[in-house]
Design an enzyme around this catalytic site. Structure first.
Site, PDB file in Angstrom:
ATOM      1  N   ASN A  19       0.858  -1.171   0.000  1.00 30.97           N
ATOM      2  CA  ASN A  19       0.000   0.000   0.000  1.00 30.97           C
ATOM      3  C   ASN A  19       0.903   1.233   0.000  1.00 30.97           C
ATOM      4  OD1 ASN A  19       0.772   0.516   2.739  1.00 30.97           O
ATOM      5  ND2 ASN A  19      -0.901  -0.771   3.487  1.00 30.97           N
ATOM      6  N   ASN A  53      -4.146  -8.605   9.401  1.00 26.29           N
ATOM      7  CA  ASN A  53      -3.007  -8.218   8.570  1.00 26.29           C
ATOM      8  C   ASN A  53      -2.599  -6.776   8.850  1.00 26.29           C
ATOM      9  OD1 ASN A  53      -4.128  -6.240   6.324  1.00 26.29           O
ATOM     10  ND2 ASN A  53      -5.673  -7.825   6.622  1.00 26.29           N
ATOM     11  N   LYS A 100       0.884  -0.822  32.596  1.00 29.40           N
ATOM     12  CA  LYS A 100       0.572   0.589  32.782  1.00 29.40           C
ATOM     13  C   LYS A 100      -0.414   1.060  31.716  1.00 29.40           C
ATOM     14  CE  LYS A 100       3.779   3.512  33.900  1.00 29.40           C
ATOM     15  NZ  LYS A 100       5.012   4.340  33.863  1.00 29.40           N
ATOM     16  N   TYR A 155      -4.355  -3.076  -4.365  1.00 30.02           N
ATOM     17  CA  TYR A 155      -2.993  -2.823  -3.911  1.00 30.02           C
ATOM     18  C   TYR A 155      -2.075  -2.574  -5.108  1.00 30.02           C
ATOM     19  CZ  TYR A 155      -4.186  -4.491   0.791  1.00 30.02           C
ATOM     20  OH  TYR A 155      -4.736  -4.636   2.039  1.00 30.02           O
ATOM     21  N   LYS A 181     -12.573  -1.451  -2.977  1.00 31.94           N
ATOM     22  CA  LYS A 181     -11.609  -0.479  -2.464  1.00 31.94           C
ATOM     23  C   LYS A 181     -10.294  -0.545  -3.213  1.00 31.94           C
ATOM     24  CE  LYS A 181      -9.829  -0.676   1.872  1.00 31.94           C
ATOM     25  NZ  LYS A 181      -9.892  -0.555   3.355  1.00 31.94           N
ATOM     26  N   LYS A 183      -6.173   1.206  -3.167  1.00 27.51           N
ATOM     27  CA  LYS A 183      -5.155   1.954  -2.444  1.00 27.51           C
ATOM     28  C   LYS A 183      -4.754   3.200  -3.231  1.00 27.51           C
ATOM     29  CE  LYS A 183      -4.945  -1.092   0.813  1.00 27.51           C
ATOM     30  NZ  LYS A 183      -5.433  -0.778   2.170  1.00 27.51           N
ATOM     31  N   ASP A 212      -8.086   4.406  -0.107  1.00 29.41           N
ATOM     32  CA  ASP A 212      -7.417   4.255   1.181  1.00 29.41           C
ATOM     33  C   ASP A 212      -5.956   4.672   1.048  1.00 29.41           C
ATOM     34  OD1 ASP A 212      -6.381   3.459   3.608  1.00 29.41           O
ATOM     35  OD2 ASP A 212      -6.799   1.328   3.337  1.00 29.41           O
ATOM     36  N   ALA A 213      -5.560   5.719   1.788  1.00 28.42           N
ATOM     37  CA  ALA A 213      -4.186   6.214   1.744  1.00 28.42           C
ATOM     38  C   ALA A 213      -3.287   5.592   2.805  1.00 28.42           C
ATOM     39  CB  ALA A 213      -4.179   7.738   1.909  1.00 28.42           C
ATOM     40  N   ASN A 214      -3.856   4.783   3.702  1.00 29.04           N
ATOM     41  CA  ASN A 214      -3.069   4.094   4.730  1.00 29.04           C
ATOM     42  C   ASN A 214      -2.182   5.022   5.552  1.00 29.04           C
ATOM     43  OD1 ASN A 214      -3.310   1.658   2.445  1.00 29.04           O
ATOM     44  ND2 ASN A 214      -3.591   1.011   4.578  1.00 29.04           N
ATOM     45  N   GLU A 238     -10.286   7.179   2.923  1.00 22.47           N
ATOM     46  CA  GLU A 238      -9.872   6.510   4.154  1.00 22.47           C
ATOM     47  C   GLU A 238      -8.458   6.867   4.593  1.00 22.47           C
ATOM     48  OE1 GLU A 238      -8.999   1.865   5.567  1.00 22.47           O
ATOM     49  OE2 GLU A 238     -10.439   2.272   3.950  1.00 22.47           O
ATOM     50  N   GLU A 264      -8.588   2.232  11.990  1.00 24.22           N
ATOM     51  CA  GLU A 264      -8.071   0.865  12.055  1.00 24.22           C
ATOM     52  C   GLU A 264      -6.765   0.769  12.830  1.00 24.22           C
ATOM     53  OE1 GLU A 264      -5.515  -0.318   8.224  1.00 24.22           O
ATOM     54  OE2 GLU A 264      -7.493   0.439   7.680  1.00 24.22           O
ATOM     55  N   ASP A 291     -10.627  -2.202  14.832  1.00 25.53           N
ATOM     56  CA  ASP A 291     -10.499  -3.635  14.590  1.00 25.53           C
ATOM     57  C   ASP A 291     -10.216  -4.318  15.917  1.00 25.53           C
ATOM     58  OD1 ASP A 291      -9.691  -6.222  13.934  1.00 25.53           O
ATOM     59  OD2 ASP A 291      -8.358  -5.603  12.318  1.00 25.53           O
ATOM     60  N   HIS A 321     -11.938  -2.832  10.135  1.00 26.89           N
ATOM     61  CA  HIS A 321     -10.835  -3.312   9.327  1.00 26.89           C
ATOM     62  C   HIS A 321     -10.581  -4.786   9.644  1.00 26.89           C
ATOM     63  CE1 HIS A 321      -6.476  -4.346   9.509  1.00 26.89           C
ATOM     64  NE2 HIS A 321      -6.434  -3.793   8.315  1.00 26.89           N
ATOM     65  N   GLU A 340     -15.067  -5.317   6.551  1.00 22.66           N
ATOM     66  CA  GLU A 340     -14.160  -5.425   5.411  1.00 22.66           C
ATOM     67  C   GLU A 340     -14.051  -6.882   4.982  1.00 22.66           C
ATOM     68  OE1 GLU A 340      -9.951  -3.371   4.168  1.00 22.66           O
ATOM     69  OE2 GLU A 340     -10.130  -4.109   6.223  1.00 22.66           O
ATOM     70  N   SER A 341     -13.692  -7.105   3.717  1.00 22.19           N
ATOM     71  CA  SER A 341     -13.489  -8.453   3.202  1.00 22.19           C
ATOM     72  C   SER A 341     -12.287  -8.458   2.263  1.00 22.19           C
ATOM     73  CB  SER A 341     -14.740  -8.923   2.447  1.00 22.19           C
ATOM     74  OG  SER A 341     -14.500 -10.139   1.771  1.00 22.19           O
ATOM     75  N   TYR A 342     -11.479  -9.513   2.350  1.00 21.49           N
ATOM     76  CA  TYR A 342     -10.365  -9.715   1.420  1.00 21.49           C
ATOM     77  C   TYR A 342     -10.656 -10.977   0.611  1.00 21.49           C
ATOM     78  CZ  TYR A 342      -7.817  -6.326   4.257  1.00 21.49           C
ATOM     79  OH  TYR A 342      -7.432  -5.193   4.918  1.00 21.49           O
TER      80      TYR A 342
END
Length: 388
Positions: A19, A53, A100, A155, A181, A183, A212-214, A238, A264, A291, A321, A340-342
């Protein structure tokens, strides 16, 4: 009853894709098995879990801190009031002993993975699908059996051209998805726009694209993309900038009126609350992608949902995510907006139980005890090798 053993293993999910921020050539994950002394059909009930992932396996943290704390605890302190099942909240508190507050990074992944396995075991002991258990405990007992899903892909990879990109998106549409979607941020703005234009040529009425720019962009670049993307009717824009840069996210609302999505890479209820307080997210149109597998698990996700309710957000604005069946069960049981689905990536951990079909971007949850891993033949084979 008691937990007799917790096992973990690191497994590869590598792929020659990238990505805007990372490549997945060395990506892996942790798989966990929580083995109990409850017997069904002559075998112990086992709960399974794995992390999503984008974050690596966390076996060292599990072995050194979280698994020993659970196994060293008095078994009776980990049970619910009936004494006949595990209590995920008590187990979570045991794992978090001597930790902590703050610093919600890799430990949230380690705990979230174990938490998934615990909930799988709990639902199997009740002999119910997890979505039904969640609806019975935290809602009205009437789960949403139909769950919205979108196809995550697009991707960057060696040799990818516009025709291959269009073929990929066509394949998702052919399999029943109406939202896909792609990238962005891994090429120039002009090239990303050309790729978007190519994808839009294969989408029909009622079909939409997410981008999606991640987290790649600085403020100026995020705004530049926002202005350019405003010409399209996108499902969402995104994670434009760093996930903890709430000011950047808040700034975008002045430049992008259509839906945005992020979350995410926020790993606690506190981080999620800061996003709601300071990130300028709009409860009438934007989406939240927390997620559970990366953020301390479902126990923490329940706290996040309660926080969202207090701030006037509907659970329908949450589309997690990760593309895993745990979030599918949460979506069905607690009324989230989808998942989401891959369809092709990160196998065998992505996807649905065998025989589950996507129709108009919805799937129908099957009646499988627990999370439903046993219904996915390639996945349960790997899981059972760990617990054998």
């Amino acid at each position: 009853m008691r937990i007799t053993e917790i096992r973990e293993i690191t497994l590869p999910i590598s792929s020659p894709i990238r990505n805007a921020y990372i490549d997945f050539s060395k990506m892996n994950l942790s798989l966990v098995a929580v083995i109990t002394d409850v017997m069904r059909n002559g075998k112990p009930v086992v709960g399974y879990g794995f992390n999503s992932n984008g974050r690596y396996g966390q076996g060292t943290l599990m072995r050194e801190r979280f698994i020993p704390r659970v196994m060293e605890a008095n078994p009776e302190t980990l049970l619910d009031s009936s004494g006949k099942n595990l209590d995920p909240h008590k187990i979570w508190s045991t794992m978090f002993m001597n930790e902590k507050p703050g610093g919600h990074g890799e430990r949230s992944v380690a705990m979230g993975t174990i938490d998934m396995a615990v909930w799988d075991a709990v639902a199997k002991i009740e002999d119910k699908p997890l979505f039904q258990v969640l609806s019975d405990r935290y809602s009205d007992g009437k789960p949403d059996r139909k769950v919205f899903v979108y196809a995550a892909g697009g991707y960057y990879y060696p040799g990818q051209d516009h025709e291959k990109l269009k073929d990929e998106m066509r394949s998702y549409i052919d399999r029943g998805y109406t939202v896909v979607k792609k990238k962005i941020g891994g090429a120039s703005l002009d090239e990303d726009l050309r790729r978007i234009d190519s994808i839009l040529t294969v989408l029909g009425d009622g079909q939409q694209l997410c981008v999606d720019a991640n987290g790649r962009f600085d403020r100026d670049t995020a705004v530049q993309y926002a202005k350019a993307l405003s010409q399209y009717d996108l499902f969402w824009y995104e994670e434009a900038g760093d996930p903890l840069d709430y000011e950047l996210q808040a700034t975008l609302r002045s430049y992008y009126k259509n839906p945005m999505a992020t979350g995410e890479n926020l790993f606690s209820m506190q981080d999620a609350r800061n996003l709601i307080r300071y990130g300028g997210m709009r409860s009438d149109r934007d989406y939240l992608q927390f997620d559970c597998a990366l953020s301390y698990g479902l126990v923490e996700y329940l706290r996040t949902l309660e926080m969202l309710k207090e701030h006037g957000w509907s659970a329908k604005r949450c589309i997690p995510h990760g593309g895993h069946q745990m979030s599918l069960n949460i979506a069905a049981g607690l009324g989230l907006g989808g998942n989401e689905s891959y369809p092709d990536l990160f196998q065998p951990f992505g996807g649905f139980p065998d025989g589950v079909k996507v129709e108009n971007s919805y799937i129908t949850m099957p009646d499988l005890p627990g999370i439903g891993f046993e219904g996915k033949s390639d996945l349960i084979k790997v899981m059972q090798e760990l617990s054998a």
